[in-house]
Design an enzyme around this catalytic site. Structure first.
Site, PDB file in Angstrom:
ATOM      1  N   ASP A 130      30.161 -15.316 -30.008  1.00  0.00           N
ATOM      2  CA  ASP A 130      30.708 -14.047 -29.505  1.00  0.00           C
ATOM      3  C   ASP A 130      31.294 -14.278 -28.109  1.00  0.00           C
ATOM      4  O   ASP A 130      30.875 -15.196 -27.393  1.00  0.00           O
ATOM      5  CB  ASP A 130      29.595 -12.995 -29.372  1.00  0.00           C
ATOM      6  CG  ASP A 130      29.198 -12.388 -30.720  1.00  0.00           C
ATOM      7  OD1 ASP A 130      29.867 -12.659 -31.738  1.00  0.00           O
ATOM      8  OD2 ASP A 130      28.199 -11.640 -30.746  1.00  0.00           O
ATOM      9  N   ARG A 181      37.986 -14.687 -34.319  1.00  0.00           N
ATOM     10  CA  ARG A 181      37.829 -13.244 -34.543  1.00  0.00           C
ATOM     11  C   ARG A 181      38.577 -12.548 -33.408  1.00  0.00           C
ATOM     12  O   ARG A 181      38.289 -12.794 -32.242  1.00  0.00           O
ATOM     13  CB  ARG A 181      36.350 -12.870 -34.491  1.00  0.00           C
ATOM     14  CG  ARG A 181      36.109 -11.354 -34.539  1.00  0.00           C
ATOM     15  CD  ARG A 181      34.728 -10.976 -33.997  1.00  0.00           C
ATOM     16  NE  ARG A 181      33.645 -11.454 -34.816  1.00  0.00           N
ATOM     17  CZ  ARG A 181      32.417 -11.700 -34.322  1.00  0.00           C
ATOM     18  NH1 ARG A 181      32.151 -11.534 -33.039  1.00  0.00           N
ATOM     19  NH2 ARG A 181      31.467 -12.129 -35.121  1.00  0.00           N
ATOM     20  N   LYS A 184      39.301  -6.101 -29.518  1.00  0.00           N
ATOM     21  CA  LYS A 184      39.964  -5.551 -28.325  1.00  0.00           C
ATOM     22  C   LYS A 184      39.228  -5.960 -27.049  1.00  0.00           C
ATOM     23  O   LYS A 184      39.838  -6.213 -26.027  1.00  0.00           O
ATOM     24  CB  LYS A 184      40.016  -4.032 -28.439  1.00  0.00           C
ATOM     25  CG  LYS A 184      40.967  -3.562 -29.522  1.00  0.00           C
ATOM     26  CD  LYS A 184      41.118  -2.069 -29.519  1.00  0.00           C
ATOM     27  CE  LYS A 184      41.932  -1.625 -30.720  1.00  0.00           C
ATOM     28  NZ  LYS A 184      41.977  -0.163 -30.839  1.00  0.00           N
ATOM     29  N   GLY A 185      37.893  -6.011 -27.098  1.00  0.00           N
ATOM     30  CA  GLY A 185      37.104  -6.365 -25.910  1.00  0.00           C
ATOM     31  C   GLY A 185      36.230  -5.197 -25.502  1.00  0.00           C
ATOM     32  O   GLY A 185      36.693  -4.058 -25.452  1.00  0.00           O
ATOM     33  N   ALA A 186      34.949  -5.504 -25.201  1.00  0.00           N
ATOM     34  CA  ALA A 186      33.969  -4.433 -25.014  1.00  0.00           C
ATOM     35  C   ALA A 186      33.389  -4.359 -23.604  1.00  0.00           C
ATOM     36  O   ALA A 186      32.472  -3.586 -23.359  1.00  0.00           O
ATOM     37  CB  ALA A 186      32.845  -4.620 -26.023  1.00  0.00           C
ATOM     38  N   THR A 238      38.374  -4.799 -36.167  1.00  0.00           N
ATOM     39  CA  THR A 238      38.675  -3.498 -35.561  1.00  0.00           C
ATOM     40  C   THR A 238      38.338  -2.400 -36.566  1.00  0.00           C
ATOM     41  O   THR A 238      38.285  -2.663 -37.772  1.00  0.00           O
ATOM     42  CB  THR A 238      40.169  -3.401 -35.170  1.00  0.00           C
ATOM     43  OG1 THR A 238      40.437  -2.115 -34.609  1.00  0.00           O
ATOM     44  CG2 THR A 238      41.112  -3.625 -36.343  1.00  0.00           C
ATOM     45  N   HIS A 239      38.124  -1.203 -36.039  1.00  0.00           N
ATOM     46  CA  HIS A 239      37.923  -0.041 -36.923  1.00  0.00           C
ATOM     47  C   HIS A 239      39.157   0.838 -36.905  1.00  0.00           C
ATOM     48  O   HIS A 239      39.165   1.909 -37.488  1.00  0.00           O
ATOM     49  CB  HIS A 239      36.709   0.769 -36.456  1.00  0.00           C
ATOM     50  CG  HIS A 239      35.526  -0.094 -36.178  1.00  0.00           C
ATOM     51  ND1 HIS A 239      35.265  -0.611 -34.931  1.00  0.00           N
ATOM     52  CD2 HIS A 239      34.566  -0.575 -36.998  1.00  0.00           C
ATOM     53  CE1 HIS A 239      34.186  -1.371 -34.991  1.00  0.00           C
ATOM     54  NE2 HIS A 239      33.743  -1.363 -36.227  1.00  0.00           N
TER      55      HIS A 239
HETATM   56  P1  FDA Z   1      38.937   1.654 -30.980  1.00  0.00           P
HETATM   57  O1  FDA Z   1      37.898   1.575 -29.918  1.00  0.00           O
HETATM   58  O2  FDA Z   1      40.301   2.116 -30.618  1.00  0.00           O
HETATM   59  O3  FDA Z   1      38.352   2.524 -32.162  1.00  0.00           O
HETATM   60  C1  FDA Z   1      39.099   2.866 -33.311  1.00  0.00           C
HETATM   61  C2  FDA Z   1      38.283   3.861 -34.126  1.00  0.00           C
HETATM   62  O4  FDA Z   1      37.096   3.219 -34.631  1.00  0.00           O
HETATM   63  C3  FDA Z   1      37.744   5.048 -33.314  1.00  0.00           C
HETATM   64  O5  FDA Z   1      38.684   6.071 -33.250  1.00  0.00           O
HETATM   65  C4  FDA Z   1      36.497   5.416 -34.105  1.00  0.00           C
HETATM   66  O6  FDA Z   1      36.847   6.164 -35.242  1.00  0.00           O
HETATM   67  C5  FDA Z   1      35.973   4.081 -34.560  1.00  0.00           C
HETATM   68  N1  FDA Z   1      35.014   3.509 -33.584  1.00  0.00           N
HETATM   69  C6  FDA Z   1      35.216   2.464 -32.757  1.00  0.00           C
HETATM   70  N2  FDA Z   1      34.109   2.215 -32.032  1.00  0.00           N
HETATM   71  C7  FDA Z   1      33.201   3.141 -32.397  1.00  0.00           C
HETATM   72  C8  FDA Z   1      31.852   3.411 -32.002  1.00  0.00           C
HETATM   73  N3  FDA Z   1      31.243   2.675 -31.089  1.00  0.00           N
HETATM   74  N4  FDA Z   1      31.210   4.439 -32.594  1.00  0.00           N
HETATM   75  C9  FDA Z   1      31.806   5.189 -33.548  1.00  0.00           C
HETATM   76  N5  FDA Z   1      33.087   4.978 -33.962  1.00  0.00           N
HETATM   77  C10 FDA Z   1      33.765   3.974 -33.398  1.00  0.00           C
HETATM   78  N6  FDA Z   1      33.825  -7.312 -28.311  1.00  0.00           N
HETATM   79  C11 FDA Z   1      33.698  -8.312 -27.416  1.00  0.00           C
HETATM   80  O7  FDA Z   1      34.060  -8.139 -26.251  1.00  0.00           O
HETATM   81  N7  FDA Z   1      33.173  -9.521 -27.793  1.00  0.00           N
HETATM   82  C12 FDA Z   1      32.789  -9.773 -29.077  1.00  0.00           C
HETATM   83  O8  FDA Z   1      32.330 -10.876 -29.383  1.00  0.00           O
HETATM   84  C13 FDA Z   1      32.924  -8.722 -30.032  1.00  0.00           C
HETATM   85  N8  FDA Z   1      32.551  -8.901 -31.329  1.00  0.00           N
HETATM   86  C14 FDA Z   1      32.871  -7.928 -32.274  1.00  0.00           C
HETATM   87  C15 FDA Z   1      32.653  -8.167 -33.629  1.00  0.00           C
HETATM   88  C16 FDA Z   1      33.098  -7.254 -34.572  1.00  0.00           C
HETATM   89  C17 FDA Z   1      32.897  -7.546 -36.032  1.00  0.00           C
HETATM   90  C18 FDA Z   1      33.742  -6.045 -34.154  1.00  0.00           C
HETATM   91  C19 FDA Z   1      34.264  -5.057 -35.148  1.00  0.00           C
HETATM   92  C20 FDA Z   1      33.891  -5.790 -32.819  1.00  0.00           C
HETATM   93  C21 FDA Z   1      33.445  -6.699 -31.863  1.00  0.00           C
HETATM   94  N9  FDA Z   1      33.606  -6.445 -30.500  1.00  0.00           N
HETATM   95  C22 FDA Z   1      33.446  -7.482 -29.603  1.00  0.00           C
HETATM   96  C23 FDA Z   1      33.863  -5.065 -30.034  1.00  0.00           C
HETATM   97  C24 FDA Z   1      35.341  -4.792 -29.816  1.00  0.00           C
HETATM   98  O9  FDA Z   1      35.794  -5.471 -28.672  1.00  0.00           O
HETATM   99  C25 FDA Z   1      35.607  -3.286 -29.613  1.00  0.00           C
HETATM  100  O10 FDA Z   1      34.937  -2.851 -28.462  1.00  0.00           O
HETATM  101  C26 FDA Z   1      35.188  -2.402 -30.779  1.00  0.00           C
HETATM  102  O11 FDA Z   1      35.497  -3.017 -31.999  1.00  0.00           O
HETATM  103  C27 FDA Z   1      35.920  -1.049 -30.744  1.00  0.00           C
HETATM  104  O12 FDA Z   1      37.289  -1.237 -30.833  1.00  0.00           O
HETATM  105  P2  FDA Z   1      38.191  -0.907 -32.126  1.00  0.00           P
HETATM  106  O13 FDA Z   1      39.079  -2.062 -32.337  1.00  0.00           O
HETATM  107  O14 FDA Z   1      37.354  -0.519 -33.262  1.00  0.00           O
HETATM  108  O15 FDA Z   1      39.158   0.239 -31.653  1.00  0.00           O
END
Ligand code: FDA
Length: 319
Positions: A130, A181, A184-186, A238-239
């Protein structure tokens, strides 16, 4: 604003003690976490597999504060790999370098990573490293390179589309055929290193997706393994429906067969979408976290979506 508050809270130890003690917090967190012990997580994975979903298991933990804590985490991962094998699950394992002791001692952490990779290899399994905050990006990529130099190919990494540097990193990884993988970044990052605007993060996500899907056309690209553990080169994590549609369209233009890429989502988020994609013939892997160190992971999930705060408030006032 709320995002920053939750990300800050994820790092404050008194807040962690206060919040994770309460039963109520666990009730909320359990939406995103498969259980506090391994058996619950293995049951969840078996259920996901029976529904056509693949998994990556994450024994929760990061920023190990002592050598013993890091060693303890490594032992848990080693046993987990044996359990996946004996249960015949379609699951690999995600780890974080700070969980293995990166902050305490780099060499010690590197040896832990080698031990885990060797055990994974013995069990025909794959390890995803990760990606944590940007202060660790360079070191994480260096560790990846070093384990590959030592002959390990059962390893992949994560690239974050909010970082300016990610296009360059992705091109290099794609050229080396390393499974990536893209997320976007958390974490909370400064404008010096990361795009502050969501539109730019999304655009970059699509760009990185394109780079990886194009690389997946090559003959020597990693493909899905039959045991469901080895991922193909691109994992689109991504979701967001728009990002997923972009990837599907791009893959179609390139005539890529579905065994050359996969989608990934987090446990507890957009389950319907996960099932829809499986029904449509795509590979989907669910990230399944478990363990008692769920607090920072939970805070990052709250940070991602302000609506989660209303979900909490609503629950607080429910009889
Ligand atoms: P976005 O945040 O724009 O969300 C799109 C839609 O998804 C939202 O409108 C909502 O419907 C749904 N959604 C998203 N997050 C939600 C939540 N917490 N609760 C409820 N609904 C939600 N990051 C990182 O920095 N290092 C890593 O190693 C990883 N590893 C990782 C593995 C996997 C399998 C995933 C899916 C994600 C990660 N991440 C990660 C997290 C990633 O960086 C990011 O923060 C989240 O995936 C949320 O971004 P989205 O792309 O989903 O888009």
């Amino acid at each position: 604003m709320l995002r920053s508050i939750f990300i800050s809270l994820s790092k404050i130890s008194w807040a962690q003690r206060a919040i994770s003690k309460g039963k109520f917090a666990w009730k909320l967190a359990s939406r995103f976490i498969a259980g506090e012990n391994k058996d619950s997580a293995l049951r969840v994975v078996a259920e996901l597999n029976s529904q056509g979903l693949l998994a990556t298991l994450d024994y929760l933990g990061e920023h190990a504060q002592t050598i013993d804590a890091a060693k303890g985490a490594v032992n848990k991962v080693l046993v987990l790999l044996d359990d996946i094998q004996s249960a015949g699950l379609k699951a690999n394992v995600s780890i974080k370098l700070t969980q293995l002791g990166l902050i305490l001692d780099e060499e010690f952490c590197f040896n832990h990573l080698l031990t885990i990779l060797a055990k994974a290899q013995e069990n025909d399994n794959f390890i995803r490293i990760d990606m944590e905050d940007s202060s660790l990006t360079e070191k994480t990529l260096e560790f990846l390179h070093q384990v590959m130099v030592r002959g390990y190919s059962n390893v992949g990494i994560v690239i974050q589309s909010y970082l300016y540097r990610s296009e360059k990193d992705t091109r290099a990884l794609a050229a080396s055929r390393v499974p990536v993988r893209v997320v976007k970044g958390a974490y909370r990052e400064s404008e010096q290193v990361a795009y502050p605007d969501k539109g730019d993060v999304d655009r970059n996500f699509d760009l990185l997706t394109s780079i990886l899907l194009e690389a997946a056309l090559q003959e020597d690209t990693p493909l899905h393994s039959h045991n469901g553990r080895f991922p193909p080169l691109p994992a689109i994590a991504t979701h967001e429906v728009k990002r997923i549609l972009f990837a599907r369209e791009k893959a179609k233009q390139l005539n890529l067969t579905p065994d050359r890429y996969e989608f990934q989502m987090l446990f507890g988020i957009r389950r319907n979408l996960q099932h829809e994609l499986v029904k449509a013939g795509y590979f989907v892997r669910v990230y399944v976290p478990y363990g008692t160190h769920w607090y920072p992971y939970f805070m990052r999930r709250l940070a991602e979506r302000p609506a989660n705060v209303w979900f909490i408030i609503d629950n607080l006032f429910r009889p």
